[in-house]
Scaffold this active site. Structure first.
Site, PDB file in Angstrom:
ATOM      1  CD  GLU A 126      -0.528  -0.121   3.577  1.00 29.58           C
ATOM      2  OE1 GLU A 126      -1.830   0.568   4.207  1.00 29.58           O
ATOM      3  OE2 GLU A 126      -0.459  -1.329   4.314  1.00 29.58           O
ATOM      4  CB  CYS A 447      37.620  18.749  17.980  1.00 30.71           C
ATOM      5  SG  CYS A 447      38.373  19.876  19.409  1.00 30.71           S
TER       6      CYS A 447
HETATM    7  S1  IVH Z   1       2.491   1.174   9.049  1.00 34.34           S
HETATM    8  C1  IVH Z   1       3.753  -0.872  12.912  1.00 34.34           C
HETATM    9  N1  IVH Z   1       1.557   1.820   6.933  1.00 34.34           N
HETATM   10  O1  IVH Z   1       5.441   5.878   8.188  1.00 34.34           O
HETATM   11  C2  IVH Z   1       3.676  -0.411  11.644  1.00 34.34           C
HETATM   12  N2  IVH Z   1       2.721   3.090   8.252  1.00 34.34           N
HETATM   13  O2  IVH Z   1       8.238   5.463   8.594  1.00 34.34           O
HETATM   14  C3  IVH Z   1       3.075   0.811  11.660  1.00 34.34           C
HETATM   15  N3  IVH Z   1       3.230   5.668   7.265  1.00 34.34           N
HETATM   16  O3  IVH Z   1       5.178   6.041  11.459  1.00 34.34           O
HETATM   17  C4  IVH Z   1       3.345   1.818  10.489  1.00 34.34           C
HETATM   18  N4  IVH Z   1       1.953   5.487   5.677  1.00 34.34           N
HETATM   19  O4  IVH Z   1       3.434   7.491  10.153  1.00 34.34           O
HETATM   20  C5  IVH Z   1       2.149   2.123   7.900  1.00 34.34           C
HETATM   21  N5  IVH Z   1       0.671   2.840   5.021  1.00 34.34           N
HETATM   22  C6  IVH Z   1       1.378   2.757   5.903  1.00 34.34           C
HETATM   23  C7  IVH Z   1       1.769   4.283   6.147  1.00 34.34           C
HETATM   24  C8  IVH Z   1       2.796   4.422   7.421  1.00 34.34           C
HETATM   25  C9  IVH Z   1       2.711   6.318   6.153  1.00 34.34           C
HETATM   26  C10 IVH Z   1       4.100   6.142   8.145  1.00 34.34           C
HETATM   27  C11 IVH Z   1       3.651   6.209   9.674  1.00 34.34           C
HETATM   28  C12 IVH Z   1       5.065   5.425  10.337  1.00 34.34           C
HETATM   29  C13 IVH Z   1       6.087   5.886   9.421  1.00 34.34           C
HETATM   30  C14 IVH Z   1       7.152   5.097   9.365  1.00 34.34           C
END
Ligand code: IVH
Length: 709
Positions: A126, A447
């Site tokens: 996704e 340093c």
């Molecule tokens: S899953 C335990 N799915 O990316 C897994 N995160 O780089 C939880 N994010 O902190 C995250 N789109 O804020 C997941 N489709 C998606 C996402 C996503 C954006 C963000 C989220 C996470 C960060 C990590």
């Protein structure tokens, strides 16, 4: 401000002075409005001041102050939100940058789970939404709390603001008793552009990109402002939940859709790495037409039973990864190279660039890594960029991937002026003049001034108060710099923070009477400091800023030693390279000789040890508690696996033992409680027998822990 001159007629000096005054007056008005709930200015007068400030800045762009009120739009004071401890930690994601990384990811999971080549392993794929994460808690189907991610453990309570986001349901009929839905808050491109038009019309600074706009809008103390900002939410994960939603990730997300959440329409089920990469390319093709920013594709193991077995590393799940889109690039002029001195004394070259937009953000600095990188070599002496060096005055290619500091990839030699000269890396610290030395095999010059170097001292302090360390509210990098130079009330070393209030009481001019301070803000600062006198062991270890000891290593060390006393005793007794204390240190999975050397050194060098001793007089250190489920038969035990395991991979065996509160080490010693020996176990099993340590077969271990896969 009496008799206001038209902005067009101001001289530079007048403009400079007026910007100072405006920053102060608007700053005070903000504080009065937000923190004290007692506005001093009428809205119209306040708006007029902001507009004048913006107009002066527009005419004299180079006079804009670092504390400009224009930059404080949307940035509500942090202390304004209550803190929320997440019932289940909010994780971040590991990254993949190449197709190969994705193949490794799937292979790693198959290995961990011990799957045979034909065994089925599905994934979801996704878009990775470029916004900020939010956790929504529903109790009996009613939205009761919304919290930002914060540091993953503690976030900010933004419930009132979440209520204003139109596609977040307030009630969910038929939801489990407790349900925490997690996802991303973001702003669509068209909404972002309209908002920026409104910002400019009102004399406010436009937001740099939709993510900043979303973050600034969600973190408003006044929820009527959030309501006027068109935020949206995609649900993609969950935290605490009283009844499982489904057996697979995909079905769980379908339930979210049934509950009334927006879920991403590009979510797909995949089987092989090839399928994942196909979906990645497909999403990348759609990227420009989605109407909101995404910065990669997230892959997750579909089977929730597998997810549970895979579990988490310290901050990321083993069952998911973010495959990032390639970095955006731009070309610009390298105007200068400056050297910054970090907390460990490392001299880091920074490129000052002619400002250029890279992926929607204006970039004027980029890292140049180290001396070799500038010269066109990697750390092993091999040529990079075909050996092209980087010089002041060069035309360079800048790139930026996600949140990280921009970097310079290449240089266009055809545009180089004939009289340009190679850059000569300094051999003295630009901050204190001490020699800068580069040890054999190290790519970094350091340093040698230690604590006499003001830059090192300041950076150490900034690190000390940073988020993963003491995280003292109201004492950030800016305040540290000010206190460091303050003659009446200086902070030069960490222990000075804890004597601040007592020293202030003895001073003639009190902090509360100074410019920019008041009774309330001074009291708040002292209270925030007092609150951190009790500190968890892992945060303290991280805060010390010992080289190579990051926050996850600090957590490992805290888990291993349990208490400050044990850690200190061991490190004071240890000698580098030999002896039981050294071996004990190395037995921690994740601690190698380099980190161990840095740790032992920090506890032996007179100056650094004295600084640690002074600090500890002010602190109560909270012992590390290794979380373990109630009734775990192996909680607190030190366990060693050896030989071949048949039922689970070594990685899974280790992860399961840790989940049950055991500590897994790599070598057998008198401290070992339990050895699990599979066929082919050699010297470790022998040593266990000699020491009389309880030894189990794999089957006995599985029965003891009830963890048959
Ligand atoms: S899953 C335990 N799915 O990316 C897994 N995160 O780089 C939880 N994010 O902190 C995250 N789109 O804020 C997941 N489709 C998606 C996402 C996503 C954006 C963000 C989220 C996470 C960060 C990590």
């Amino acid at each position: 401000m009496a008799a206001e001159k038209p902005v067009e007629e101001l001289t530079r000096d007048e403009a400079t002075r007026e910007l100072i005054v405006l920053a102060r007056v608007i700053g005070q008005a903000n504080t009065a409005y937000h923190a004290q709930d007692a506005p001093e200015l009428s809205d119209a007068a306040y708006d007029a001041l902001r507009q004048r400030n913006a107009a002066i800045e527009a005419r004299f762009a180079d006079l804009k102050r670092s504390d400009s009120p224009s930059d404080q739009v949307g940035a509500t004071p942090r202390e304004g939100f209550a803190k929320v401890k997440h019932a289940v930690r909010m994780m971040s994601l590991g990254n993949a940058f190449t197709d190969e990384n994705v193949v490794e990811f799937t292979a790693r999971i198959r290995k961990f789970l011990g799957l045979k080549p034909d065994d089925r392993l599905d994934f979801t794929a996704e878009p990775k939404i470029d916004g900020l994460s939010l956790s929504l808690r529903y109790e009996d189907g009613v939205l009761t709390q919304a919290a930002t991610r914060g540091d993953g453990e503690v976030g900010e309570n933004v419930t009132d603001n979440a209520y204003t986001i139109t596609n977040i349901p307030h009630e969910i009929p038929g939801a489990p008793k407790i349900l925490e839905v997690r996802g991303e808050v973001y702003m669509r491109h068209q909404d972002f552009e309209a908002l920026n038009k409104r910002q400019i019309a009102a004399g406010n600074k436009p937001f740099a990109n939709p993510r900043n706009a979303a973050a600034g809008s969600l973190r408003q103390l006044d929820s009527s402002i959030t309501k006027s900002r068109p935020l949206r939410f995609f649900a993609y994960a969950w935290g605490e939940i009283s009844d499982p939603l489904a057996k697979t990730q995909f079905d769980a997300i379908q339930h979210f859709a049934d509950f009334g959440f927006s879920v991403n329409p590009l979510l797909a089920l995949c089987r092989t790495s090839d399928d994942l990469l196909k979906q990645y390319r497909w999403i990348e093709e759609q990227r420009a037409t989605l109407g909101y920013d995404i910065d990669g594709v997230v892959y997750k193991v579909n089977d929730l039973g597998f997810q549970a077995r895979l579990g988490f590393r310290s901050t990321t799940p083993r069952w998911a990864i973010a495959h990032k889109f390639p970095a955006e690039i731009a070309h610009t002029l390298l105007e200068d190279i400056e050297i910054q001195v970090g907390r460990t004394g490392a001299l880091s070259p920074v490129a000052r660039l002619k400002p250029v937009t890279v992926g929607g953000v204006v970039v004027s600095n980029a890292t140049l890594h180290n001396e070799d990188y500038i010269a066109g070599r990697d750390s092993k002496g091999r040529l990079i960029r075909d050996g092209r060096d980087i010089r002041i005055g060069d035309w360079v290619e800048v790139y930026r991937a996600g949140d990280v500091i921009p970097k310079i990839r290449d240089v266009d030699i055809s545009k180089r002026s004939p009289d340009s000269k190679p850059y000569i890396f300094p051999d003295k610290c630009p901050e204190c003049g001490s020699d800068a030395l580069r040890e054999a095999g190290d790519s970094v010059s350091r340093c040698t001034g230690g604590l006499i170097c003001p830059a090192q001292a300041v950076e150490k302090l900034k690190h000390f108060v940073s988020r993963g360390a003491f995280d003292i509210e109201g004492l950030g990098a800016k305040q540290i710099e000010a206190f460091f130079d303050d003659e009446q009330l200086p902070i030069h070393e960490p222990d000075d923070i804890f004597t601040l209030q007592a020293r202030d009481a003895k001073n003639l001019t009190k902090l509360k009477n100074r410019d920019g301070w008041g009774d309330l803000s001074a009291q708040n600062l002292f209270a925030a400091i007092a609150e951190k006198r009790k500190i968890p062991l892992n945060r303290l270890i991280f805060a010390l800023g010992i080289r190579h000891v990051g926050d996850s290593s600090a957590t490992l060390l805290a888990g291993h030693y349990g208490s400050w006393q044990a850690l200190e005793e061991n490190l004071k007794k240890a000698t580098i390279g030999e002896g039981p204390e050294w071996q004990d240190l190395l037995s921690i999975d994740g601690v190698g000789a380099v980190m161990a050397t840095a740790l032992v050194t920090a506890f032996h060098q007179a100056a650094s040890r004295a600084s640690i001793d002074r600090l500890l007089q002010h602190l109560t250190v909270k012992n590390a508690v290794i979380a373990s489920p109630p009734g775990s038969p192996v909680a607190g035990l030190v366990v060693v696996f050896t030989g071949t395991l048949k039922q689970m991979s070594r990685a899974e065996a280790k992860a399961t033992a840790e989940k049950l509160g055991a500590r897994v080490t790599g070598s057998v010693s008198a401290k070992t409680d339990l050895v699990i020996a599979g066929p082919g176990a050699g010297s470790k099993a022998k040593k266990a027998a000699e020491l009389g340590i309880r030894t189990l077969s794999e089957q006995e271990w599985l029965e003891l822990t009830g963890s048959n896969p």
